[in-house]
Design a protein around this motif. Structure first.
Motif, PDB file in Angstrom:
ATOM      1  N   THR A 161       6.969  -6.421  34.390  1.00  0.00           N
ATOM      2  CA  THR A 161       7.973  -5.391  34.622  1.00  0.00           C
ATOM      3  C   THR A 161       8.587  -5.021  33.280  1.00  0.00           C
ATOM      4  N   THR A 162       9.183  -3.851  33.226  1.00  0.00           N
ATOM      5  CA  THR A 162       9.707  -3.439  31.930  1.00  0.00           C
ATOM      6  C   THR A 162      10.892  -2.508  32.084  1.00  0.00           C
ATOM      7  N   PHE A 163      11.987  -2.911  31.513  1.00  0.00           N
ATOM      8  CA  PHE A 163      13.173  -2.063  31.533  1.00  0.00           C
ATOM      9  C   PHE A 163      13.156  -1.067  30.384  1.00  0.00           C
ATOM     10  N   SER A 164      12.614  -1.464  29.254  1.00  0.00           N
ATOM     11  CA  SER A 164      12.630  -0.568  28.098  1.00  0.00           C
ATOM     12  C   SER A 164      11.797   0.693  28.359  1.00  0.00           C
ATOM     13  N   THR A 165      10.647   0.549  28.972  1.00  0.00           N
ATOM     14  CA  THR A 165       9.834   1.726  29.290  1.00  0.00           C
ATOM     15  C   THR A 165      10.532   2.596  30.315  1.00  0.00           C
ATOM     16  N   PHE A 166      11.134   1.966  31.304  1.00  0.00           N
ATOM     17  CA  PHE A 166      11.911   2.693  32.314  1.00  0.00           C
ATOM     18  C   PHE A 166      13.013   3.516  31.642  1.00  0.00           C
ATOM     19  N   ALA A 167      13.764   2.903  30.741  1.00  0.00           N
ATOM     20  CA  ALA A 167      14.842   3.603  30.052  1.00  0.00           C
ATOM     21  C   ALA A 167      14.297   4.737  29.176  1.00  0.00           C
ATOM     22  N   PHE A 168      13.185   4.484  28.490  1.00  0.00           N
ATOM     23  CA  PHE A 168      12.591   5.512  27.640  1.00  0.00           C
ATOM     24  C   PHE A 168      12.124   6.698  28.472  1.00  0.00           C
ATOM     25  N   GLU A 169      11.416   6.428  29.562  1.00  0.00           N
ATOM     26  CA  GLU A 169      10.905   7.521  30.403  1.00  0.00           C
ATOM     27  C   GLU A 169      12.047   8.314  31.032  1.00  0.00           C
ATOM     28  N   SER A 170      13.113   7.634  31.412  1.00  0.00           N
ATOM     29  CA  SER A 170      14.281   8.332  31.966  1.00  0.00           C
ATOM     30  C   SER A 170      14.921   9.212  30.898  1.00  0.00           C
ATOM     31  N   THR A 171      15.044   8.693  29.685  1.00  0.00           N
ATOM     32  CA  THR A 171      15.605   9.467  28.577  1.00  0.00           C
ATOM     33  C   THR A 171      14.742  10.680  28.276  1.00  0.00           C
TER      34      THR A 171
END
Length: 133
Positions: free
Chosen positions: A85-95
């Motif tokens: 799982t990955t929060f950093s990719t989630f945050a990047f894609e949301s940004t």
């Protein structure tokens, strides 16, 4: 401590490779149905949802059964699922969605993945309870 770090690192590598594979599979499905990968966050969402389900399932099993050693538990939860799982990719894609002005998709991604993650952890715990009953 060194043994634990090594086991977490190996499990983390496996989790990262599985994440890459699932994300690539989602992109292939996008390409098939849209003619090209649409560059959405669906691959990340799939990894996060599945990872949350597995986390809930494995956490409950580890808590209710004494057969899971602390080393195995760290390998599964910290190593494998931490990398899967990955929060950093989630945050990047949301940004990125926000920067492109795609506010409805960004909000769907942010709210949807958080809600889905919570539901999947609860589903994993429920599945483990049912399975172990």
């Amino acid at each position: 401590m060194l043994q634990k770090m090594l086991v977490i690192a190996i499990a983390g590598a496996a989790g990262a490779l599985c994440r890459f594979g699932l994300s690539a599979a989602v992109q292939r499905v996008e390409a098939r149905y849209f003619g090209h990968p649409v560059g959405s966050a669906w691959g990340t969402a799939a990894c996060n949802a599945l990872g949350c389900l597995l986390f809930g399932l494995l956490f409950y099993i580890a808590e209710s059964r004494s057969g899971f050693s602390p080393l195995l538990r760290a390998a599964m939860l910290v190593g494998f699922l931490g990398a899967f799982t990955t929060f950093s990719t989630f945050a990047f894609e949301s940004t990125r969605l926000l920067q492109r002005g795609e506010w409805p998709l960004a909000m769907l991604n942010i709210v949807g993945q958080n809600a889905l993650g919570l539901v999947m952890v609860l589903a994993g715990i429920g599945l483990a309870r049912w399975w172990l009953a």
